[in-house]
Design an enzyme around this catalytic site. Sequence first.
Site, short mmCIF file in Angstrom:
data_model
loop_
_atom_site.label_atom_id
_atom_site.label_comp_id
_atom_site.label_asym_id
_atom_site.label_seq_id
_atom_site.Cartn_x
_atom_site.Cartn_y
_atom_site.Cartn_z
N SER A 116 0.86 -1.19 0.00
CA SER A 116 0.00 0.00 0.00
C SER A 116 0.89 1.24 0.00
O SER A 116 1.17 1.82 -1.04
CB SER A 116 -0.98 -0.01 1.17
OG SER A 116 -0.32 -0.17 2.41
N GLY A 117 1.43 1.61 1.17
CA GLY A 117 2.28 2.81 1.21
C GLY A 117 3.76 2.52 1.11
O GLY A 117 4.56 3.43 0.87
N ASP A 120 6.74 -0.30 5.19
CA ASP A 120 7.22 -1.41 6.03
C ASP A 120 8.74 -1.36 6.09
O ASP A 120 9.42 -1.31 5.07
CB ASP A 120 6.72 -2.76 5.53
CG ASP A 120 7.04 -3.01 4.06
OD1 ASP A 120 6.97 -2.07 3.27
OD2 ASP A 120 7.37 -4.16 3.72
N VAL A 186 -2.66 3.20 4.47
CA VAL A 186 -3.69 2.72 5.39
C VAL A 186 -3.61 1.20 5.56
O VAL A 186 -3.77 0.67 6.66
CB VAL A 186 -5.08 3.14 4.90
CG1 VAL A 186 -6.19 2.36 5.61
CG2 VAL A 186 -5.28 4.64 5.10
N GLY A 187 -3.35 0.47 4.47
CA GLY A 187 -3.39 -0.98 4.52
C GLY A 187 -2.48 -1.59 5.56
O GLY A 187 -2.93 -2.29 6.47
N TYR A 195 -0.83 3.34 15.46
CA TYR A 195 -0.95 4.22 16.63
C TYR A 195 -0.48 5.60 16.25
O TYR A 195 0.17 5.82 15.22
CB TYR A 195 -0.12 3.69 17.80
CG TYR A 195 1.33 4.11 17.75
CD1 TYR A 195 1.78 5.22 18.47
CD2 TYR A 195 2.24 3.45 16.94
CE1 TYR A 195 3.10 5.63 18.40
CE2 TYR A 195 3.56 3.85 16.86
CZ TYR A 195 3.99 4.95 17.60
OH TYR A 195 5.29 5.37 17.51
N TYR A 485 6.56 -2.05 13.46
CA TYR A 485 8.00 -1.78 13.39
C TYR A 485 8.70 -3.08 12.97
O TYR A 485 9.51 -3.63 13.70
CB TYR A 485 8.55 -1.33 14.74
CG TYR A 485 8.07 0.02 15.23
CD1 TYR A 485 7.31 0.86 14.44
CD2 TYR A 485 8.38 0.45 16.52
CE1 TYR A 485 6.88 2.08 14.90
CE2 TYR A 485 7.97 1.69 16.99
CZ TYR A 485 7.21 2.49 16.18
OH TYR A 485 6.79 3.72 16.65
#
Length: 543
Positions: A116-117, A120, A186-187, A195, A485
């Site tokens: 998605s973004g 990771d 968002v995914g 958080y 994380y």
Amino acid sequence: MEFLHSPNRSIKLSLIFPIFVLLFFSCIVSSTNSHDNTFIHCLVNHSQPSHPITSSIFTPSNPTFSSVLEAYIRNLRFNTSTTRKPYLIITALHVSHIQASIICAKKHNLQMKIRSGGHDYEGVSYVAEVPFFILDMFNLRSIDVDIENETAWIQTGAQLGEVYYTINKKSEIHGFPAGVCPTVGVGGHLSGGGYGNMMRKFGLSVDNVIDAQIIDVNGKLLDRKSMGEDLFWAIRGGGGASFGVVLSYKIKLVRIPKRVTVFQIRKTLEQNASDIIYNWQHVAPNIDNDLFIRLIIDVVNVTQNGTQNGAKTIRGSFISLFLGDSKTLVSLMNEKFPSLGLKESDCIETSWLQSVLFWTNIDITKPVEILLDRQPQSLNYLKRKSDYVKKPISKKGLEGIWKKMIELEGAILYFNPYGGKMAEIPSTETPFPHRAGNLWKVQYQANWNVAGKDVADYNINLTRQLHKYMTPFVSKNPREAFLNYKDLDLGINHNGKNSYNEGRVYGVEYFKDNFDRLVKIKTKVDPHNFFRNEQSIPTQPSL
């Protein structure tokens, strides 16, 4: 809400479409190998005429392949000439493209990475050691806000900045508790827990998710009712990519004041930072739930009389969001945390949306439309690790940490306080187990901007050494870690015969006792482990 409606088509378009597909398909396959051709042929065959997949397929022979691949690589460690590249990239435009990807990947035994973004930390969504392709969700990013019911449907390709901006356009007194980096997708964020600086007031992002849409291993589109409560539980903190392709989440909006207050105060050891930090750890998890005070600890040069003398010192940066006005905040801080010395002149009253700019180091006078920019301000090579602290650290312990950090110099600590709502939600409510009993979460950071294996190894080793030094001060049995994380130092799953045992090593650190429930759900919904990656949830071992 309807994501899957078909556009109106004329009779002329329906006649042209088959010719267009044949021409486009022949261009795609002309310079790819037979395995790729077979896979692509499968994708095209499973494409709906009303939503052709051809324009979403990017092979290495496509001139824009590299730019599509690199557009959402957020860690330069995984953007090198030696990094293994995918067979192809599918930039899904419709749910049928996801369904075709799953069906054909199963048929041809190709590993699918879901991106998605791209934030990771270990590049797991776009790197693999085995043949793979990327299902990129960035085109599926609609955001539908329903202020009357205080909810929103958000597709997983959206980024947090877009979510915040869209909510604010509908209402200045509504927000959503999620991360402070606007370009996070968002995914991954929501499926891993999510958080931000409102978690002490409202909990995690997943604590405010009330429905979802997921495409399962059989290509079926499911919502909360049809997927069942077990799977819905799993994809709110257990990592969605282990169970299916999450298309969208329905979130519950939270009410916020029109004006909030932010501040940042920096103190070095020469300015009594040790005592202030010692006090912070007793105050930050227990103070008013409307107040979040992050602490960043790094190494800087000592400055005397405006000049640097070459010596090193520790600096503590206290960054805060208060859901209220500055007068109330100063009064609260004078009562609960006087050693920081907060004055009203240190405070900035602003809107919640502009506070997002402040927290991501963007000038808050800039137009908030900057949150719609999907590219980060800068890219680095980076390594991250995590920990949880359950007991305050003694002054002697802190002084030892300072000495180690100055010795290492390049490693940075982020302390994010818990308490408040985080302590009220049971550890089994979602897969995220790190609730009551934790005072704060630690993030270890190393950033660098020079390429090369030697430089990378040096900086990665900084985080590992500091992580090792912190062992006496953090959680034990297990030593807890945060899924968002992602840290491959905790263990890698090769998804072979030993998959369960390999998965349990990191799984217990991420999920504690919730790991076993996740394994049972995984085994039920994806028994052949199609949805897998280097740290996915394994299936139960066969008897």
